[in-house]
Design an enzyme around this catalytic site. Structure first.
Site, PDB file in Angstrom:
ATOM      1  N   HIS A 193       0.845  -1.181   0.000  1.00  0.00           N
ATOM      2  CA  HIS A 193       0.000   0.000   0.000  1.00  0.00           C
ATOM      3  C   HIS A 193       0.883   1.234   0.000  1.00  0.00           C
ATOM      4  O   HIS A 193       1.997   1.215   0.499  1.00  0.00           O
ATOM      5  CB  HIS A 193      -0.893   0.039   1.247  1.00  0.00           C
ATOM      6  CG  HIS A 193      -1.838  -1.112   1.345  1.00  0.00           C
ATOM      7  ND1 HIS A 193      -2.918  -1.260   0.522  1.00  0.00           N
ATOM      8  CD2 HIS A 193      -1.852  -2.177   2.175  1.00  0.00           C
ATOM      9  CE1 HIS A 193      -3.564  -2.364   0.844  1.00  0.00           C
ATOM     10  NE2 HIS A 193      -2.933  -2.944   1.842  1.00  0.00           N
ATOM     11  N   THR A 194       0.334   2.300  -0.533  1.00  0.00           N
ATOM     12  CA  THR A 194       1.044   3.569  -0.489  1.00  0.00           C
ATOM     13  C   THR A 194       1.001   4.091   0.939  1.00  0.00           C
ATOM     14  O   THR A 194      -0.072   4.273   1.505  1.00  0.00           O
ATOM     15  CB  THR A 194       0.380   4.590  -1.431  1.00  0.00           C
ATOM     16  OG1 THR A 194       0.339   4.044  -2.736  1.00  0.00           O
ATOM     17  CG2 THR A 194       1.140   5.894  -1.435  1.00  0.00           C
ATOM     18  N   LEU A 195       2.155   4.307   1.514  1.00  0.00           N
ATOM     19  CA  LEU A 195       2.205   4.802   2.882  1.00  0.00           C
ATOM     20  C   LEU A 195       2.213   6.320   2.933  1.00  0.00           C
ATOM     21  O   LEU A 195       1.812   6.911   3.916  1.00  0.00           O
ATOM     22  CB  LEU A 195       3.434   4.240   3.597  1.00  0.00           C
ATOM     23  CG  LEU A 195       3.465   2.711   3.700  1.00  0.00           C
ATOM     24  CD1 LEU A 195       4.747   2.254   4.363  1.00  0.00           C
ATOM     25  CD2 LEU A 195       2.262   2.214   4.467  1.00  0.00           C
ATOM     26  N   SER A 196       2.693   6.923   1.880  1.00  0.00           N
ATOM     27  CA  SER A 196       2.645   8.377   1.785  1.00  0.00           C
ATOM     28  C   SER A 196       2.772   8.753   0.315  1.00  0.00           C
ATOM     29  O   SER A 196       3.419   8.062  -0.457  1.00  0.00           O
ATOM     30  CB  SER A 196       3.766   9.018   2.603  1.00  0.00           C
ATOM     31  OG  SER A 196       5.013   8.653   2.076  1.00  0.00           O
ATOM     32  N   TRP A 228      -4.767   9.315  -1.271  1.00  0.00           N
ATOM     33  CA  TRP A 228      -4.147  10.413  -0.521  1.00  0.00           C
ATOM     34  C   TRP A 228      -4.470  11.750  -1.178  1.00  0.00           C
ATOM     35  O   TRP A 228      -3.587  12.447  -1.664  1.00  0.00           O
ATOM     36  CB  TRP A 228      -2.637  10.201  -0.436  1.00  0.00           C
ATOM     37  CG  TRP A 228      -2.267   8.996   0.348  1.00  0.00           C
ATOM     38  CD1 TRP A 228      -2.086   7.736  -0.125  1.00  0.00           C
ATOM     39  CD2 TRP A 228      -2.054   8.927   1.752  1.00  0.00           C
ATOM     40  NE1 TRP A 228      -1.771   6.890   0.898  1.00  0.00           N
ATOM     41  CE2 TRP A 228      -1.738   7.594   2.069  1.00  0.00           C
ATOM     42  CE3 TRP A 228      -2.097   9.866   2.780  1.00  0.00           C
ATOM     43  CZ2 TRP A 228      -1.468   7.182   3.357  1.00  0.00           C
ATOM     44  CZ3 TRP A 228      -1.819   9.451   4.065  1.00  0.00           C
ATOM     45  CH2 TRP A 228      -1.510   8.130   4.342  1.00  0.00           C
TER      46      TRP A 228
END
Length: 188
Positions: free
Chosen positions: A7-10, A107
């Site tokens: 997953h994209t963490l940031s 995000w």
């Protein structure tokens, strides 16, 4: 570990604030065209305001890849349904909630604006409002837009002309530019 889900963490490449204001006959949504990779001005001509259909536009701050993904979702969805601004706004909140529930959020913060079938302006992101801003603009220019709306139209966007709304947006973008002097231009 080969089966683990990533997953994209940031976000890595992101855009800054998007601002919008209602006026008598519609809405204006604007953003600069800079996409940053950390503190690097990576892309200097990326339009973060997209036309969804003839009556609806979408502005995005946050991760550019997630914005492009959502635009693809919207294109697929509009083949099935003709989503107008309030329906699109509701649908995006459901997509965002679904992704958060899967611990793989988008995000971004989105602003949806446009004109409904009965020619009433619509503007909102988490809620609907007469003037909105995302990112740092929510702290820096949203109060300024509200004061401008109060001063020029007694807080009623139905009394605000296009010219006055455009002036407010341009002044707000200038304030955001002074804060982040790397952006060269903006899209309205």
């Amino acid at each position: 570990m080969a089966d683990s889900k990533k997953h994209t963490l940031s976000p890595s490449a992101s855009g800054a604030s998007v601002i919008g204001i209602k006026y008598k006959d519609g809405v204006i949504i604007a953003a600069d065209v800079l996409v940053s990779y950390g503190s690097l001005a990576r892309y200097t001509n990326f339009d973060r305001v997209a036309k969804v259909n003839d009556k609806t536009v979408l502005g995005c701050s946050g991760d550019v890849a997630d914005f492009q993904l959502l635009l693809r979702y919207i294109q697929q969805q509009t083949l099935l349904d003709n989503l107008l601004n309030d329906a699109l706004h509701s649908w995006i909140t459901r997509v965002m909630y679904n992704r958060r529930s899967q611990f793989n959020p988008l995000w971004n913060t989105y602003i949806v604006g446009g004109v409904s079938n009965d020619n009433k302006p619509f503007l909102g992101y988490t809620f609907t409002e007469n003037c909105v801003a995302t990112g740092f603009g929510a702290y820096l220019v949203a109060p300024t837009l509200r004061r401008f709306l109060d001063a020029k139209a007694n807080g009623d966007p139905d009394q605000l002309s296009y010219e006055d709304a455009l002036t407010a947006i341009k002044e707000s973008l200038l304030m955001l530019y002074y804060r982040d002097c790397r952006s060269e231009t903006y899209a309205i």
